[in-house]
Design a protein around this motif. Structure first.
Motif, PDB file in Angstrom:
ATOM      1  N   ASN A  71       0.831  -1.202   0.000  1.00  0.00           N
ATOM      2  CA  ASN A  71       0.000   0.000   0.000  1.00  0.00           C
ATOM      3  C   ASN A  71       0.866   1.252   0.000  1.00  0.00           C
ATOM      4  O   ASN A  71       0.548   2.237  -0.661  1.00  0.00           O
ATOM      5  CB  ASN A  71      -0.940   0.016   1.191  1.00  0.00           C
ATOM      6  CG  ASN A  71      -1.845   1.221   1.181  1.00  0.00           C
ATOM      7  OD1 ASN A  71      -2.590   1.429   0.238  1.00  0.00           O
ATOM      8  ND2 ASN A  71      -1.756   2.030   2.217  1.00  0.00           N
ATOM      9  N   TYR A  72       1.970   1.228   0.709  1.00  0.00           N
ATOM     10  CA  TYR A  72       2.890   2.368   0.747  1.00  0.00           C
ATOM     11  C   TYR A  72       3.473   2.638  -0.643  1.00  0.00           C
ATOM     12  O   TYR A  72       3.569   3.781  -1.073  1.00  0.00           O
ATOM     13  CB  TYR A  72       4.019   2.086   1.739  1.00  0.00           C
ATOM     14  CG  TYR A  72       5.053   3.184   1.829  1.00  0.00           C
ATOM     15  CD1 TYR A  72       4.830   4.313   2.589  1.00  0.00           C
ATOM     16  CD2 TYR A  72       6.257   3.082   1.138  1.00  0.00           C
ATOM     17  CE1 TYR A  72       5.770   5.325   2.662  1.00  0.00           C
ATOM     18  CE2 TYR A  72       7.207   4.077   1.197  1.00  0.00           C
ATOM     19  CZ  TYR A  72       6.962   5.201   1.970  1.00  0.00           C
ATOM     20  OH  TYR A  72       7.896   6.185   2.037  1.00  0.00           O
ATOM     21  N   GLY A  75       0.064   3.169  -3.138  1.00  0.00           N
ATOM     22  CA  GLY A  75      -0.856   4.235  -2.750  1.00  0.00           C
ATOM     23  C   GLY A  75      -2.319   3.901  -2.912  1.00  0.00           C
ATOM     24  O   GLY A  75      -3.111   4.744  -3.326  1.00  0.00           O
ATOM     25  N   THR A  78      -4.968   6.272   0.836  1.00  0.00           N
ATOM     26  CA  THR A  78      -4.204   7.435   1.253  1.00  0.00           C
ATOM     27  C   THR A  78      -4.870   8.083   2.461  1.00  0.00           C
ATOM     28  O   THR A  78      -5.962   7.674   2.884  1.00  0.00           O
ATOM     29  CB  THR A  78      -4.111   8.461   0.109  1.00  0.00           C
ATOM     30  OG1 THR A  78      -5.428   8.907  -0.223  1.00  0.00           O
ATOM     31  CG2 THR A  78      -3.454   7.864  -1.116  1.00  0.00           C
TER      32      THR A  78
END
Length: 92
Positions: A71-72, A75, A78
């Protein structure tokens, strides 16, 4: 993201996972049909398997850390997605 950051995040998820998984799979003496030792707490487990708990926590922490790092990088979710009130940034 540096590998040290990933390791720190993994360690945090590992500790959290261990505490979350702690009550699962535990049987008391009454549930197992085993005689209690005098003075023993009613909720004491028959046999505590720390190795099994740590292995399950390690696997769960690995999965959650992988999702977090993915996910980092990509994205998917957010900070703006997590805001449920206040001024909106999108078109209404």
């Amino acid at each position: 993201m540096h590998w040290t950051s990933m390791f720190a995040i993994y360690f945090l998820f590992f500790v959290f996972s261990a505490f979350v998984l702690l009550p699962f799979g535990v049987r008391t003496h009454d549930e197992a049909g085993v005689e209690k030792i005098p003075g023993q707490a009613e909720s004491a487990p028959v046999e505590f398997r720390a190795g099994r708990l740590l292995l399950r926590a390690a696997i769960l922490a690995l999965v959650v850390t992988t999702l977090y790092v993915a996910n980092y990088i990509n994205g998917w979710i957010t900070v703006e997605d997590l805001i449920l009130w206040g001024p909106s940034t999108g078109a209404e």
